[in-house]
Design a protein around this motif. Structure first.
Motif, PDB file in Angstrom:
ATOM      1  N   ALA A   1       0.808  -1.223   0.000  1.00 47.32           N
ATOM      2  CA  ALA A   1       0.000   0.000   0.000  1.00 47.32           C
ATOM      3  C   ALA A   1       0.836   1.266   0.000  1.00 47.32           C
ATOM      4  CB  ALA A   1      -0.939  -0.010   1.206  1.00 47.32           C
ATOM      5  N   ASP A   2       2.038   1.235   0.579  1.00 48.63           N
ATOM      6  CA  ASP A   2       2.870   2.440   0.655  1.00 48.63           C
ATOM      7  C   ASP A   2       3.773   2.614  -0.559  1.00 48.63           C
ATOM      8  OD1 ASP A   2       1.793   2.998   3.162  1.00 48.63           O
ATOM      9  OD2 ASP A   2       3.310   1.797   4.205  1.00 48.63           O
ATOM     10  N   GLU A   3       3.707   1.672  -1.495  1.00 51.16           N
ATOM     11  CA  GLU A   3       4.558   1.722  -2.686  1.00 51.16           C
ATOM     12  C   GLU A   3       3.898   2.566  -3.780  1.00 51.16           C
ATOM     13  OE1 GLU A   3       7.522   0.448  -2.839  1.00 51.16           O
ATOM     14  OE2 GLU A   3       7.442  -0.574  -0.893  1.00 51.16           O
ATOM     15  N   PRO A   4       4.668   2.949  -4.807  1.00 50.21           N
ATOM     16  CA  PRO A   4       4.052   3.631  -5.954  1.00 50.21           C
ATOM     17  C   PRO A   4       2.971   2.755  -6.583  1.00 50.21           C
ATOM     18  CG  PRO A   4       6.449   3.829  -6.039  1.00 50.21           C
ATOM     19  CD  PRO A   4       6.142   2.876  -4.928  1.00 50.21           C
ATOM     20  N   ILE A   5       2.059   3.405  -7.268  1.00 50.58           N
ATOM     21  CA  ILE A   5       0.898   2.700  -7.794  1.00 50.58           C
ATOM     22  C   ILE A   5       1.298   1.576  -8.763  1.00 50.58           C
ATOM     23  CG2 ILE A   5       0.567   4.331  -9.701  1.00 50.58           C
ATOM     24  CD1 ILE A   5      -2.428   4.056  -9.278  1.00 50.58           C
ATOM     25  N   ALA A   6       2.334   1.807  -9.546  1.00 48.16           N
ATOM     26  CA  ALA A   6       2.777   0.768 -10.483  1.00 48.16           C
ATOM     27  C   ALA A   6       3.303  -0.446  -9.728  1.00 48.16           C
ATOM     28  CB  ALA A   6       3.857   1.327 -11.402  1.00 48.16           C
ATOM     29  N   THR A   7       4.019  -0.229  -8.640  1.00 43.54           N
ATOM     30  CA  THR A   7       4.544  -1.334  -7.831  1.00 43.54           C
ATOM     31  C   THR A   7       3.408  -2.127  -7.207  1.00 43.54           C
ATOM     32  OG1 THR A   7       6.517  -0.024  -7.339  1.00 43.54           O
ATOM     33  CG2 THR A   7       6.076  -1.923  -5.916  1.00 43.54           C
ATOM     34  N   ILE A   8       2.368  -1.432  -6.771  1.00 47.31           N
ATOM     35  CA  ILE A   8       1.214  -2.124  -6.181  1.00 47.31           C
ATOM     36  C   ILE A   8       0.590  -3.078  -7.203  1.00 47.31           C
ATOM     37  CG2 ILE A   8      -1.110  -1.810  -5.261  1.00 47.31           C
ATOM     38  CD1 ILE A   8      -0.190   0.869  -4.125  1.00 47.31           C
ATOM     39  N   VAL A   9       0.347  -2.581  -8.412  1.00 51.12           N
ATOM     40  CA  VAL A   9      -0.299  -3.398  -9.441  1.00 51.12           C
ATOM     41  C   VAL A   9       0.585  -4.582  -9.818  1.00 51.12           C
ATOM     42  CG1 VAL A   9      -1.069  -3.410 -11.832  1.00 51.12           C
ATOM     43  CG2 VAL A   9      -1.725  -1.529 -10.321  1.00 51.12           C
ATOM     44  N   ARG A  10       1.871  -4.329 -10.015  1.00 55.68           N
ATOM     45  CA  ARG A  10       2.774  -5.437 -10.380  1.00 55.68           C
ATOM     46  C   ARG A  10       2.852  -6.477  -9.266  1.00 55.68           C
ATOM     47  NH1 ARG A  10       6.325  -1.119 -12.601  1.00 55.68           N
ATOM     48  NH2 ARG A  10       6.153  -1.186 -14.876  1.00 55.68           N
ATOM     49  N   SER A  11       2.815  -6.020  -8.023  1.00 55.56           N
ATOM     50  CA  SER A  11       2.872  -6.951  -6.900  1.00 55.56           C
ATOM     51  C   SER A  11       1.644  -7.854  -6.873  1.00 55.56           C
ATOM     52  CB  SER A  11       2.993  -6.179  -5.584  1.00 55.56           C
ATOM     53  OG  SER A  11       2.915  -7.049  -4.478  1.00 55.56           O
ATOM     54  N   VAL A  12       0.463  -7.262  -7.073  1.00 54.16           N
ATOM     55  CA  VAL A  12      -0.762  -8.061  -7.094  1.00 54.16           C
ATOM     56  C   VAL A  12      -0.735  -9.052  -8.255  1.00 54.16           C
ATOM     57  CG1 VAL A  12      -3.265  -7.975  -7.421  1.00 54.16           C
ATOM     58  CG2 VAL A  12      -2.148  -6.303  -5.933  1.00 54.16           C
ATOM     59  N   GLU A  13      -0.302  -8.602  -9.431  1.00 55.27           N
ATOM     60  CA  GLU A  13      -0.252  -9.472 -10.604  1.00 55.27           C
ATOM     61  C   GLU A  13       0.694 -10.653 -10.363  1.00 55.27           C
ATOM     62  OE1 GLU A  13       0.355  -9.109 -15.452  1.00 55.27           O
ATOM     63  OE2 GLU A  13       1.060  -7.512 -14.128  1.00 55.27           O
ATOM     64  N   ALA A  14       1.859 -10.374  -9.762  1.00 53.57           N
ATOM     65  CA  ALA A  14       2.826 -11.438  -9.504  1.00 53.57           C
ATOM     66  C   ALA A  14       2.284 -12.457  -8.508  1.00 53.57           C
ATOM     67  CB  ALA A  14       4.129 -10.836  -8.971  1.00 53.57           C
ATOM     68  N   LYS A  15       1.579 -11.991  -7.482  1.00 52.75           N
ATOM     69  CA  LYS A  15       1.035 -12.925  -6.485  1.00 52.75           C
ATOM     70  C   LYS A  15      -0.118 -13.751  -7.051  1.00 52.75           C
ATOM     71  CE  LYS A  15       2.545 -10.570  -2.297  1.00 52.75           C
ATOM     72  NZ  LYS A  15       3.585  -9.760  -2.945  1.00 52.75           N
ATOM     73  N   LEU A  16      -0.898 -13.163  -7.967  1.00 51.60           N
ATOM     74  CA  LEU A  16      -1.939 -13.944  -8.635  1.00 51.60           C
ATOM     75  C   LEU A  16      -1.319 -15.030  -9.502  1.00 51.60           C
ATOM     76  CD1 LEU A  16      -4.417 -11.120  -9.741  1.00 51.60           C
ATOM     77  CD2 LEU A  16      -4.737 -12.758  -7.887  1.00 51.60           C
ATOM     78  N   SER A  17      -0.250 -14.692 -10.208  1.00 52.74           N
ATOM     79  CA  SER A  17       0.426 -15.691 -11.037  1.00 52.74           C
ATOM     80  C   SER A  17       0.991 -16.810 -10.170  1.00 52.74           C
ATOM     81  CB  SER A  17       1.546 -15.036 -11.847  1.00 52.74           C
ATOM     82  OG  SER A  17       1.018 -14.096 -12.769  1.00 52.74           O
ATOM     83  N   ALA A  18       1.543 -16.461  -9.012  1.00 54.71           N
ATOM     84  CA  ALA A  18       2.104 -17.462  -8.113  1.00 54.71           C
ATOM     85  C   ALA A  18       1.014 -18.399  -7.577  1.00 54.71           C
ATOM     86  CB  ALA A  18       2.837 -16.784  -6.959  1.00 54.71           C
ATOM     87  N   ARG A  19      -0.188 -17.870  -7.358  1.00 53.49           N
ATOM     88  CA  ARG A  19      -1.291 -18.720  -6.885  1.00 53.49           C
ATOM     89  C   ARG A  19      -1.623 -19.801  -7.899  1.00 53.49           C
ATOM     90  NH1 ARG A  19      -4.764 -17.247  -2.846  1.00 53.49           N
ATOM     91  NH2 ARG A  19      -6.545 -18.221  -3.901  1.00 53.49           N
ATOM     92  N   ARG A  20      -1.567 -19.452  -9.174  1.00 54.22           N
ATOM     93  CA  ARG A  20      -1.957 -20.402 -10.210  1.00 54.22           C
ATOM     94  C   ARG A  20      -0.812 -21.327 -10.617  1.00 54.22           C
ATOM     95  NH1 ARG A  20      -6.297 -22.158 -10.493  1.00 54.22           N
ATOM     96  NH2 ARG A  20      -5.985 -22.751 -12.681  1.00 54.22           N
TER      97      ARG A  20
ATOM     98  N   LEU B   1      -7.113  -5.434 -13.812  1.00 52.64           N
ATOM     99  CA  LEU B   1      -7.097  -4.569 -12.624  1.00 52.64           C
ATOM    100  C   LEU B   1      -6.629  -3.191 -13.070  1.00 52.64           C
ATOM    101  CD1 LEU B   1      -5.955  -5.500  -9.075  1.00 52.64           C
ATOM    102  CD2 LEU B   1      -5.021  -3.434 -10.118  1.00 52.64           C
ATOM    103  N   LEU B   2      -7.324  -2.163 -12.631  1.00 54.75           N
ATOM    104  CA  LEU B   2      -7.002  -0.778 -12.985  1.00 54.75           C
ATOM    105  C   LEU B   2      -6.907   0.044 -11.715  1.00 54.75           C
ATOM    106  CD1 LEU B   2      -6.722   1.616 -15.010  1.00 54.75           C
ATOM    107  CD2 LEU B   2      -9.232   1.761 -14.993  1.00 54.75           C
ATOM    108  N   ALA B   3      -5.802   0.781 -11.565  1.00 54.47           N
ATOM    109  CA  ALA B   3      -5.601   1.656 -10.409  1.00 54.47           C
ATOM    110  C   ALA B   3      -5.373   3.084 -10.886  1.00 54.47           C
ATOM    111  CB  ALA B   3      -4.431   1.169  -9.573  1.00 54.47           C
ATOM    112  N   LEU B   4      -6.022   4.036 -10.230  1.00 50.36           N
ATOM    113  CA  LEU B   4      -5.925   5.449 -10.577  1.00 50.36           C
ATOM    114  C   LEU B   4      -5.546   6.246  -9.330  1.00 50.36           C
ATOM    115  CD1 LEU B   4      -9.364   5.733 -12.440  1.00 50.36           C
ATOM    116  CD2 LEU B   4      -7.151   5.414 -13.534  1.00 50.36           C
TER     117      LEU B   4
END
Length: 409
Positions: free
Chosen positions: A364-383, A394-397
């Motif tokens: 949450a304290d990271e830049p918005i791009a880091t947040i999105v990439r982090s979520v994407e990476a963890k979703l990939s790891a789940r699968r 996912l879209l963040a503004l």
């Protein structure tokens, strides 16, 4: 005695090579074979036989067992080692020895059939009938293999054309995705992972003439080409209509809903669409069957209280009401498809909304791009290697602090 008839489909003469060092027997078997509709070439030794087999195709090869120099067993072994992989050849051995050891040794060398001396006419006719049948089956198999190879080539070429079309469609879809950082005070980041080659999801952030931003995330039911075409249509129509006020946005979505419903198909789409004016931090959102947006603020994450309406395409007379919101300083607005919250791990447990909030909180304290990439990476790891079962979007503004923007009037 009447000749035993040939199997149907083999009317041409069989091309036969005969090897025997006995000139009298060679002349005799040649004559008998020619009366059975065969074209015969006779040679007295293995060397000449091997030379002919290198330059000429034969259907059948008849060799004597006992010959000076290379005997019949050694000759058959040599022929099989040189030609068994690239041509069909029915091999028959002539011999006066009928004991089991002789027969077993010949079979192991590659002999298909035997003619026992002294040669009997009926025995020869039976051997030729068997040879013709094998030749016919081989030629039939060759034809089928040729047809299969041609069909495979056509299928492969068709697949390449389809793959090329899919690649072009996927590239076109990705070109619709917004820039990661936009001018006039708005920063954007997104994740976009199709379950198949192309996606039924679409993401848009479009600048408006009054300095506002139109943003949306649509998720069309299904996968593949039909869903991708429908999502492309939604993106194109919203960009074409470019609503720049809450009332105009509501009218645009009503029109879009009627267009989808009028197609008389079972296709439908969920949509979250909004307006945001960075200069005032004000915005309006319409939610049509889509998961609620999230408001990510320092120390807290919550789902925004945005009333929902029916998905697009369910009812042609549906109404859609915009909900007003204000994006506080340091807050991020997060939209997502249900492919995110329904993303299952290897045990089949879905992420769900609580899990998504946990993933967002970790960065949450990271830049918005880091947040999105982090979520994407963890979703990939789940699968893992299983890949996604549903499209991931996912879209963040966020509004860039201290950037001057237009007045929006």
């Amino acid at each position: 005695m009447a000749n035993i008839s040939s199997p149907r489909g083999i009317d041409r003469p069989l091309n036969i090579l005969v090897v025997d060092d006995d000139d009298l027997f060679l002349d005799y078997i040649t004559w008998e074979l020619e009366t059975l509709n065969c074209s015969v070439t006779g040679v007295p030794d293995a060397a000449q036989a091997l030379a002919l087999l290198d330059i000429q195709l034969f259907d059948m090869f008849i060799t004597d067992w006992q010959m000076p120099g290379m005997d019949g067993i050694a000759l058959v072994q040599r022929v099989r080692s040189l030609h068994s992989q690239d041509r069909f050849l029915h091999v028959v051995m002539t011999t006066a020895r009928g004991d089991s050891e002789t027969v077993r040794a010949a079979l192991e060398a590659g002999v298909d059939d035997f003619l026992f001396k002294p040669l009997d006419r009926l025995q020869l006719e039976l051997a030729m009938a068997s040879a013709r049948r094998n030749v016919m089956l081989h030629h039939r198999l060759q034809r089928r293999n040729h047809h299969l190879a041609a069909a495979h080539t056509r299928t492969r070429n068709a697949y390449r054309r389809v793959q090329g079309d899919l690649d072009a469609a996927a590239a076109l879809h990705r070109r619709l995705l917004p820039e990661w950082e936009m001018a006039d005070g708005l920063r954007v980041a997104w994740a976009y992972r199709p379950a198949q080659h192309i996606s039924g999801d679409t993401i848009g952030v479009l600048p408006l003439r009054n300095c506002g931003r139109l943003f949306f995330l649509a998720d069309v039911q299904g996968h593949g080409v039909p869903a991708a075409l429908a999502s492309f249509h939604i993106h194109h129509r919203l960009a074409q209509l470019a609503p720049d006020s809450p009332a105009a946005m509501a009218r645009a979505i009503v029109d879009l809903n009627r267009e989808i419903a009028s197609q008389n198909s079972e296709s439908y789409a969920t949509l979250i669409c909004g307006l945001l004016f960075p200069h005032s931090r004000e915005g309006w959102i319409i939610r049509a069957g889509h998961p609620p947006p999230l408001l990510l603020q320092p120390g807290r994450i919550k789902a925004m209280a945005v009333p929902g309406a029916f998905p697009l395409g369910w009812f042609d007379d549906a109404e859609f009401e915009p909900s007003h919101f204000v994006l506080p300083p340091q807050a991020r607005l997060v939209l997502y498809s249900d492919g995110v919250t329904e993303c299952c791990d290897r045990d089949g447990s879905a992420l769900e909304l609580e899990g998504l909030c946990d993933l967002l909180a970790m960065a949450a304290d990271e830049p918005i791009a880091t947040i999105v990439r982090s979520v994407e990476a963890k979703l990939s790891a789940r699968r893992g290697r299983a890949g996604f079962e549903d499209d991931i979007s996912l879209l963040a503004l966020e509004i860039i602090e201290g950037v001057e923007t237009g007045d929006g009037d």
